[in-house]
Motif scaffolding. Sequence first.
Motif, PDB file in Angstrom:
ATOM      1  N   ALA A 257      10.042 -16.735 -12.997  1.00 33.88           N
ATOM      2  CA  ALA A 257       9.087 -17.202 -12.114  1.00 33.88           C
ATOM      3  C   ALA A 257       8.843 -17.080 -10.752  1.00 33.88           C
ATOM      4  N   LEU A 258      10.287 -17.358 -10.604  1.00 35.28           N
ATOM      5  CA  LEU A 258      10.653 -17.688  -9.081  1.00 35.28           C
ATOM      6  C   LEU A 258      10.352 -16.548  -8.325  1.00 35.28           C
ATOM      7  N   LEU A 259      11.650 -15.360  -9.137  1.00 41.09           N
ATOM      8  CA  LEU A 259      12.315 -14.409  -8.452  1.00 41.09           C
ATOM      9  C   LEU A 259      11.658 -13.218  -8.218  1.00 41.09           C
ATOM     10  N   ASN A 260      10.152 -13.324  -8.525  1.00 40.03           N
ATOM     11  CA  ASN A 260       8.636 -12.500  -8.588  1.00 40.03           C
ATOM     12  C   ASN A 260       7.780 -12.667  -8.434  1.00 40.03           C
ATOM     13  N   ASP A 261       7.678 -13.984  -7.861  1.00 37.00           N
ATOM     14  CA  ASP A 261       6.481 -14.780  -7.259  1.00 37.00           C
ATOM     15  C   ASP A 261       6.267 -13.460  -5.975  1.00 37.00           C
ATOM     16  N   ALA A 262       5.252 -13.118  -5.844  1.00 35.84           N
ATOM     17  CA  ALA A 262       4.675 -11.643  -4.966  1.00 35.84           C
ATOM     18  C   ALA A 262       5.662 -12.730  -3.532  1.00 35.84           C
ATOM     19  N   ARG A 263       5.146 -14.014  -3.120  1.00 32.25           N
ATOM     20  CA  ARG A 263       5.102 -13.875  -1.802  1.00 32.25           C
ATOM     21  C   ARG A 263       6.429 -14.677  -1.533  1.00 32.25           C
ATOM     22  N   VAL A 264       7.044 -15.127  -2.644  1.00 34.09           N
ATOM     23  CA  VAL A 264       8.812 -15.254  -2.743  1.00 34.09           C
ATOM     24  C   VAL A 264       9.212 -13.650  -2.366  1.00 34.09           C
ATOM     25  N   ARG A 265       9.344 -12.787  -2.556  1.00 31.55           N
ATOM     26  CA  ARG A 265       9.552 -11.572  -3.178  1.00 31.55           C
ATOM     27  C   ARG A 265       9.581 -10.824  -1.306  1.00 31.55           C
ATOM     28  N   ARG A 266       8.540 -11.583  -0.652  1.00 35.78           N
ATOM     29  CA  ARG A 266       7.544 -10.617   0.477  1.00 35.78           C
ATOM     30  C   ARG A 266       9.602 -11.402   1.374  1.00 35.78           C
ATOM     31  N   TYR A 267      10.183 -11.713   1.398  1.00 34.88           N
ATOM     32  CA  TYR A 267      11.301 -12.718   1.854  1.00 34.88           C
ATOM     33  C   TYR A 267      12.811 -11.995   1.085  1.00 34.88           C
ATOM     34  N   LEU A 268      13.119 -11.030   0.454  1.00 38.36           N
ATOM     35  CA  LEU A 268      13.829 -11.032  -0.149  1.00 38.36           C
ATOM     36  C   LEU A 268      14.023  -9.822   0.103  1.00 38.36           C
ATOM     37  N   MET A 269      15.645  -9.260  -0.478  1.00 42.38           N
ATOM     38  CA  MET A 269      15.835  -7.605  -0.653  1.00 42.38           C
ATOM     39  C   MET A 269      14.739  -6.643  -1.158  1.00 42.38           C
ATOM     40  N   LEU A 270      14.927  -5.651  -0.636  1.00 37.07           N
ATOM     41  CA  LEU A 270      13.839  -5.203  -1.118  1.00 37.07           C
ATOM     42  C   LEU A 270      14.833  -4.360  -2.267  1.00 37.07           C
TER      43      LEU A 270
ATOM     44  N   ALA B 142      13.397  -3.329  -6.766  1.00 36.24           N
ATOM     45  CA  ALA B 142      12.469  -3.735  -8.513  1.00 36.24           C
ATOM     46  C   ALA B 142      12.804  -5.365  -8.602  1.00 36.24           C
ATOM     47  N   PRO B 143      11.032  -5.848  -9.309  1.00 35.20           N
ATOM     48  CA  PRO B 143      11.133  -6.848  -9.843  1.00 35.20           C
ATOM     49  C   PRO B 143      12.164  -7.537 -11.118  1.00 35.20           C
ATOM     50  N   PHE B 144      12.182  -8.805 -11.054  1.00 40.41           N
ATOM     51  CA  PHE B 144      13.021  -9.057 -12.499  1.00 40.41           C
ATOM     52  C   PHE B 144      12.676  -8.927 -13.483  1.00 40.41           C
ATOM     53  N   THR B 145      14.385  -8.275 -14.206  1.00 37.56           N
ATOM     54  CA  THR B 145      13.398  -8.014 -15.906  1.00 37.56           C
ATOM     55  C   THR B 145      14.483  -9.572 -15.849  1.00 37.56           C
ATOM     56  N   ALA B 146      14.706  -9.671 -18.041  1.00 35.06           N
ATOM     57  CA  ALA B 146      15.052 -10.636 -18.427  1.00 35.06           C
ATOM     58  C   ALA B 146      16.747 -10.564 -17.874  1.00 35.06           C
ATOM     59  N   SER B 147      16.665  -9.188 -18.234  1.00 32.63           N
ATOM     60  CA  SER B 147      18.587  -8.871 -17.892  1.00 32.63           C
ATOM     61  C   SER B 147      19.039  -8.577 -16.476  1.00 32.63           C
TER      62      SER B 147
END
Length: 151
Positions: free
Chosen positions: A17-30, A32-37
Amino acid sequence: MLTCHPIDSCTIPELLALLNDARVRRYLMLHAPFTASSADDWLQVKQAEDRRPGCLIRAIRNGADLVGWCGIQKQDDSFELAIVLAPSQWSRGRDVLATLKTWGRQQGHTSLVALLPSSRPQRRAIARLFGQPSSETVLQGTVFNRYTIAL
């Protein structure tokens, strides 16, 4: 009230929920969205980093809710501070930074490095917190402004 906890207190659904939030991802390294794995892999890497001398990785909670993570992690020849907060907590970054600076001094560091994506606007608040960028660096295809913060 924000509190810090060992990073292994996080569950995979909370991290997703945290790491895949679009607003958060804007400031992370490029990436793919995180999966459970991949979130589990990320958590294992952060747990290993937490065990390294001079490093400290923590989950940030508001009550029982995971609202971010922060830490001091090894980055090349220096130690980098990391702050990732849910948008609802963005106004609390200064408090988290103060905590990280205290932890850094307790770990015996004289400075920490902050890396912010060069695409992030250079607002006055960033300049007040970090000063001016000392250089640029590229990590995994993303250009970052590097700030050196004296402790």
